[in-house]
Each structure stands twice: as structure tokens, then as C-alpha cells.
Design a protein around this motif. Structure first.
Motif, PDB file in Angstrom:
ATOM      1  N   GLY A  35       0.924  -1.301  -0.020  1.00  0.00           N
ATOM      2  CA  GLY A  35      -0.012   0.048  -0.035  1.00  0.00           C
ATOM      3  C   GLY A  35       0.647   1.235  -0.011  1.00  0.00           C
ATOM      4  N   GLU A  36       2.145   1.199   0.714  1.00  0.00           N
ATOM      5  CA  GLU A  36       2.814   2.514   0.875  1.00  0.00           C
ATOM      6  C   GLU A  36       3.631   2.723  -0.550  1.00  0.00           C
ATOM      7  OE1 GLU A  36       6.582   4.355   3.299  1.00  0.00           O
ATOM      8  OE2 GLU A  36       5.733   2.227   4.024  1.00  0.00           O
ATOM      9  N   PHE A  37       3.984   1.544  -1.151  1.00  0.00           N
ATOM     10  CA  PHE A  37       4.559   1.732  -2.759  1.00  0.00           C
ATOM     11  C   PHE A  37       3.713   2.479  -3.487  1.00  0.00           C
ATOM     12  CE2 PHE A  37       5.750   0.531  -6.619  1.00  0.00           C
ATOM     13  CZ  PHE A  37       7.251   0.956  -6.859  1.00  0.00           C
ATOM     14  N   ASN A  38       2.350   1.902  -3.603  1.00  0.00           N
ATOM     15  CA  ASN A  38       1.603   2.415  -4.532  1.00  0.00           C
ATOM     16  C   ASN A  38       1.101   3.780  -4.341  1.00  0.00           C
ATOM     17  OD1 ASN A  38       1.649   0.139  -6.230  1.00  0.00           O
ATOM     18  ND2 ASN A  38       0.056  -0.935  -5.568  1.00  0.00           N
ATOM     19  N   ALA A  39       0.972   4.108  -3.128  1.00  0.00           N
ATOM     20  CA  ALA A  39       0.795   5.657  -2.672  1.00  0.00           C
ATOM     21  C   ALA A  39       1.901   6.413  -3.012  1.00  0.00           C
ATOM     22  CB  ALA A  39       0.494   5.828  -1.056  1.00  0.00           C
ATOM     23  N   LEU A  40       3.117   5.958  -3.042  1.00  0.00           N
ATOM     24  CA  LEU A  40       4.322   6.868  -3.182  1.00  0.00           C
ATOM     25  C   LEU A  40       4.615   7.080  -4.607  1.00  0.00           C
ATOM     26  CD1 LEU A  40       7.301   5.582  -1.092  1.00  0.00           C
ATOM     27  CD2 LEU A  40       6.459   8.016  -1.223  1.00  0.00           C
ATOM     28  N   ILE A  41       4.061   6.119  -5.345  1.00  0.00           N
ATOM     29  CA  ILE A  41       4.452   6.247  -6.990  1.00  0.00           C
ATOM     30  C   ILE A  41       3.495   7.338  -7.529  1.00  0.00           C
ATOM     31  CG2 ILE A  41       5.688   3.938  -7.089  1.00  0.00           C
ATOM     32  CD1 ILE A  41       2.847   2.819  -8.452  1.00  0.00           C
ATOM     33  N   ARG A  53      12.854   5.014  -0.163  1.00  0.00           N
ATOM     34  CA  ARG A  53      12.123   4.408   0.607  1.00  0.00           C
ATOM     35  C   ARG A  53      11.372   3.221  -0.256  1.00  0.00           C
ATOM     36  NH1 ARG A  53      10.522   1.644   4.651  1.00  0.00           N
ATOM     37  NH2 ARG A  53       8.191   1.787   5.021  1.00  0.00           N
ATOM     38  N   MET A  54      11.221   3.773  -1.634  1.00  0.00           N
ATOM     39  CA  MET A  54      10.645   2.725  -2.671  1.00  0.00           C
ATOM     40  C   MET A  54      11.787   1.550  -2.899  1.00  0.00           C
ATOM     41  SD  MET A  54       9.680   5.257  -5.938  1.00  0.00           S
ATOM     42  CE  MET A  54       8.309   6.483  -5.660  1.00  0.00           C
ATOM     43  N   ARG A  55      12.908   2.034  -2.785  1.00  0.00           N
ATOM     44  CA  ARG A  55      13.712   0.752  -2.862  1.00  0.00           C
ATOM     45  C   ARG A  55      13.636  -0.019  -1.801  1.00  0.00           C
ATOM     46  NH1 ARG A  55      19.745   2.074  -4.401  1.00  0.00           N
ATOM     47  NH2 ARG A  55      19.765   2.992  -2.384  1.00  0.00           N
ATOM     48  N   GLU A  56      13.399   0.415  -0.294  1.00  0.00           N
ATOM     49  CA  GLU A  56      13.357  -0.523   0.714  1.00  0.00           C
ATOM     50  C   GLU A  56      11.965  -1.174   0.811  1.00  0.00           C
ATOM     51  OE1 GLU A  56      13.225   2.351   4.127  1.00  0.00           O
ATOM     52  OE2 GLU A  56      15.324   2.921   3.698  1.00  0.00           O
ATOM     53  N   LEU A  57      10.665  -0.506   0.150  1.00  0.00           N
ATOM     54  CA  LEU A  57       9.633  -1.339   0.212  1.00  0.00           C
ATOM     55  C   LEU A  57       9.533  -2.466  -0.783  1.00  0.00           C
ATOM     56  CD1 LEU A  57       7.409   1.671   0.328  1.00  0.00           C
ATOM     57  CD2 LEU A  57       7.422   0.287   1.950  1.00  0.00           C
ATOM     58  N   LEU A  58      10.465  -2.336  -2.060  1.00  0.00           N
ATOM     59  CA  LEU A  58      10.753  -3.304  -2.920  1.00  0.00           C
ATOM     60  C   LEU A  58      11.405  -4.461  -2.573  1.00  0.00           C
ATOM     61  CD1 LEU A  58      10.956  -1.383  -6.374  1.00  0.00           C
ATOM     62  CD2 LEU A  58       8.999  -2.499  -5.500  1.00  0.00           C
ATOM     63  N   ASP A 112       7.173   9.822 -15.507  1.00  0.00           N
ATOM     64  CA  ASP A 112       8.326   9.184 -16.340  1.00  0.00           C
ATOM     65  C   ASP A 112       8.106   7.795 -16.996  1.00  0.00           C
ATOM     66  OD1 ASP A 112       9.914  11.205 -16.149  1.00  0.00           O
ATOM     67  OD2 ASP A 112      11.403  10.695 -14.591  1.00  0.00           O
ATOM     68  N   TRP A 113       6.971   7.271 -15.948  1.00  0.00           N
ATOM     69  CA  TRP A 113       6.691   5.763 -16.161  1.00  0.00           C
ATOM     70  C   TRP A 113       5.273   5.592 -16.088  1.00  0.00           C
ATOM     71  CZ3 TRP A 113       6.296   1.407 -12.411  1.00  0.00           C
ATOM     72  CH2 TRP A 113       6.004   1.972 -11.131  1.00  0.00           C
ATOM     73  N   ILE A 114       4.641   4.256 -16.443  1.00  0.00           N
ATOM     74  CA  ILE A 114       3.345   3.829 -16.257  1.00  0.00           C
ATOM     75  C   ILE A 114       3.661   2.466 -15.462  1.00  0.00           C
ATOM     76  CG2 ILE A 114       1.175   3.042 -17.008  1.00  0.00           C
ATOM     77  CD1 ILE A 114       1.455   5.327 -19.291  1.00  0.00           C
ATOM     78  N   GLY A 115       2.973   2.171 -14.464  1.00  0.00           N
ATOM     79  CA  GLY A 115       3.094   0.809 -13.767  1.00  0.00           C
ATOM     80  C   GLY A 115       2.570   0.905 -12.237  1.00  0.00           C
ATOM     81  N   TRP A 116       2.831  -0.360 -11.638  1.00  0.00           N
ATOM     82  CA  TRP A 116       2.313  -0.305 -10.501  1.00  0.00           C
ATOM     83  C   TRP A 116       2.848  -1.722  -9.889  1.00  0.00           C
ATOM     84  CZ3 TRP A 116      -0.218  -1.510 -14.968  1.00  0.00           C
ATOM     85  CH2 TRP A 116      -0.271  -2.517 -15.304  1.00  0.00           C
ATOM     86  N   LEU A 117       2.795  -1.984  -8.470  1.00  0.00           N
ATOM     87  CA  LEU A 117       3.115  -3.070  -7.848  1.00  0.00           C
ATOM     88  C   LEU A 117       1.819  -3.906  -7.645  1.00  0.00           C
ATOM     89  CD1 LEU A 117       5.228  -4.349  -6.170  1.00  0.00           C
ATOM     90  CD2 LEU A 117       4.634  -3.441  -3.970  1.00  0.00           C
TER      91      LEU A 117
END
Length: 382
Positions: A35-41, A53-58, A112-117
Motif C-alpha cells: 500500500g505504501e509503495f503504490n501511494a508513493l508512486i 523508501r521505494m527501494r526499501e519497500l521493494l 516518467d513511467w506507467i506501472g504499479w506493484l
């Protein structure tokens, strides 16, 4: 006689791996990271702190891993432990050829990109799916609200392949939850679904209210009675959620107030995700729906509704595990003739077979259970 039921199916054919009911503690941090990653992006601009933070979440969800050099790298796997990083267009990250170097998140913002977790799924247990069908067959409801169904095609397939097409109308509208745990409805022949209204966009001063949706189905019985059926799956208890459930209960109450003021029959049902502190006290966050002077009456407060030896509907079925409810408008109480909690498909997280209620003999372990929720039903003389 019209039988109305609510049942949390826990998905029919595929379920996110992080939803393991036998070890919620393992999946909870994954769901939080997801949830946190998809909110950040969604941020227009990614700061250095955002990218760190994204890298930590991944790393948390297993999209990245640390190799033998201690470097953070992409994990190449067609069957990830927890999640996929989906990238449709643009560039999100870059992995240096040197295996001692960390992968670098190069995207500077959402543009810059289109995507999601996306959460990885796994098939549900085949015996469990058959037990789910058995519960629904045994309950034999004319109108059944379903919770945690992955999508409408899956629900249609389930009705065709495992319920012998006994339901004429099968409807599910995608809600706000990206994880494939939506709510829907199935009705038998003669119980036509008319107007359908979604409330996915309902907001208050804080933001979007419903975690999934509160779809409003207008169902007409063979006798011509029109019912407004509101199917719900409130915010889970993981990470708290009391305030969110309170907002959801308040929003449902507003919908019901308008319908009742218009002279309509209303049924609110589903997994409201909060138990009662005691038999005579309503769920703390859901008081708007249990108001003594309000428009609704809980099935548990109606003479003729039986719960068996245990008062709840989830796992151990204690009163604090009474998560599933059917509430009806006062206009329907004269038609109420009875109801029950149906637990034969429920095993829970325990190792051994439950002894406080009967279970299907085909279930020999908790992995075989139809759901960790019981089904609940009411009968109305309409």
C-alpha cells in the motif's frame, strides 16, 4: 419465504499470497509495504527520500533482493514470493551490469513511467473451493451477498461450474481495492436486480470513504417487494482502522436514512470487520448502524435468530470475532421469521477440528475450510 445471506468467500480460485489466514503476521508487513509503495508512486515528483523508501519497500516485498555482495538487485522470478513490479511504459529503474552495484530508481516522478506493484496470487485449495460451494448450496439463499470475490468472471464461473447455475443473476462491480477482494451479489430466478448504484467515489472531508465499495442493488422478489440491498466489506482491523470503519458506518447510515425516508425496504449486510465488546454492546466504531433510535435492526437482536454455542462468525467465533452482520430496516422486521449462523465450512486457525460447532467431514485440516468466516442468513416472509 425469502432467504437472505452474507458470506465472506475468501476468494474462489486465486488469492494473494499475503492473505494467508494461517499466518497473518507474515502477510501484514507485505500488505503495508504494498500500500505504501503504490501511494508513493502517484507523486508528481520523486524526492531522493522517496526513491530510497521505494527501494526499501521493494526489498520488503521481494521484488528486489540483496545478492552475495550485499548489493540490491532485481529478483528475476516468474513466481515471486509476494509481488510483481508491473512496468508498462517508460523507465522506473536501472540495474548496472556490475553485480556489486545497487539497482538505481531513475524515475523522477509519475510522468516518467506507467506501472504499479501487483500482489502475487496462488490458487486456493481445491477442497476449500468445493467446501465454499457446499456452504452456499446448504444455505440455499435466494439473495446472497458475497465478500472477497476476485472478480465477476470468477464468480460467474463458480456459479456455472460448482453451483449448477442456480443463481440467475451474478453481479460484481470493481471497487477501490486493487487486491481482488471485491463484494458482489447473486440472486435466484425471480429475484431480478434492477437499479445498481456504486458508492466508490463517495468522499468526506478526509477523502474516499469505502475501502471496497458499498454497492446498492435494487432487488425485486417474486411477490413484488422491492429491497435495497447494500453489500459491504469495511476496513480490516490490521493496523487499526477504527476511524475508517466509523466513517464507513456513518456513510452507510446516510444512504439508509435517505432510502428509509423515501419509504424503501433496506438490508445492509456483509463483513463489517469489527466485533462487539460484549453481547449487549454494539461494535464501537459502528454505532451509527446500531443506534437504538436509528433506521436499522441487527439480525442478532431479532427474536428467532440463533447463533449456536458461539456468538461470533470468524475464526474462534467469540463475540469479538462477530464480524459479519445483516441489518434490516424496521419496515422488514414484521416479515422476519428466523435466521442463523452457518459454520460447517469454518475451521479457523486451530490445528484440530473445532468442537463448538459441526464441520463437514471432508475437511480434515484448516487448509480445507471453505472460509475462516461463517455464513449468516435470515428468513423473511415476503
Amino acid at each position: 419465504m425469502v432467504t437472505v445471506a452474507a458470506y465472506n468467500l475468501e476468494n474462489l480460485f486465486a488469492r494473494p499470497k499475503a492473505f494467508d489466514p494461517l499466518d497473518w503476521s507474515a502477510g501484514e508487513p507485505i500488505l503495508q509495504a504494498y500500500g505504501e509503495f503504490n501511494a508513493l508512486i502517484t507523486n508528481d515528483t520523486y524526492s531522493d527520500a522517496d526513491r530510497d523508501r521505494m527501494r526499501e519497500l521493494l526489498l520488503e516485498v521481494g521484488v528486489y533482493y540483496r545478492n552475495t555482495h550485499g548489493a540490491i538487485r532485481r529478483r528475476p522470478s516468474p513466481t515471486p514470493a509476494w509481488a510483481w513490479l508491473r512496468k508498462n511504459r517508460g523507465d522506473f529503474d536501472r540495474q548496472p551490469r556490475d553485480t556489486t552495484d545497487d539497482v538505481e530508481i531513475t524515475a523522477t516522478g509519475r510522468g516518467d513511467w506507467i506501472g504499479w506493484l501487483e500482489l502475487a496470487t496462488e490458487p486456493t485449495d481445491e477442497i476449500g473451493t468445493r467446501m465454499t460451494a457446499r456452504v452456499i448450496n446448504d444455505v440455499d439463499a435466494d439473495i446472497i451477498a458475497v465478500v472477497e470475490a476476485e472478480d465477476r468472471p470468477s464468480l460467474v464461473r463458480f456459479n456455472h461450474d460448482m453451483l449448477n447455475r442456480q443463481y440467475r443473476h451474478v453481479m460484481l462491480v470493481d471497487g477501490n481495492d486493487e487486491r481482488g477482494i471485491d463484494v458482489g451479489i447473486m440472486t435466484k430466478p425471480g429475484f431480478a436486480i434492477g437499479t445498481i448504484r456504486s458508492h466508490v467515489d463517495t468522499e468526506d472531508h478526509i477523502g474516499t470513504i469505502f475501502s471496497r465499495d458499498c454497492p446498492q442493488y435494487q432487488v425485486t422478489t417474486p411477490g413484488g417487494t422491492v429491497l435495497h440491498v447494500l453489500v459491504n466489506h469495511f476496513k480490516s482491523q490490521f493496523g487499526g482502522g477504527d476511524d475508517k470503519r466509523r466513517r464507513q458506518a456513518d456513510a452507510v447510515r446516510d444512504i439508509v436514512d435517505d432510502l428509509v425516508a423515501d419509504g424503501q425496504h433496506v438490508i445492509v449486510l456483509g463483513d463489517l470487520n469489527e466485533g462487539q465488546p460484549s453481547i449487549d454492546k454494539p461494535p464501537e466504531s459502528l454505532k451509527a448502524l446500531f443506534d437504538d433510535d436509528g433506521p436499522l435492526v441487527s439480525c442478532y437482536d431479532l427474536d428467532g435468530f440463533t447463533t449456536g454455542e458461539r456468538p461470533g462468525t470468524f475464526d474462534t467465533c467469540s463475540i469479538r470475532n462477530r464480524l459479519d452482520y445483516i441489518l434490516i430496516s424496521h419496515s422488514l422486521t414484521p416479515a422476519f421469521t428466523g435466521g442463523t449462523v452457518f459454520r460447517k465450512g469454518l475451521w479457523g486457525t486451530r490445528k484440530t477440528r473445532p468442537t463448538a460447532w459441526d464441520t463437514y467431514p471432508d475437511m480434515t485440516a484448516n487448509i480445507h475450510q471453505a472460509s475462516d468466516h461463517a455464513a449468516i442468513t435470515i428468513d423473511l416472509d415476503l
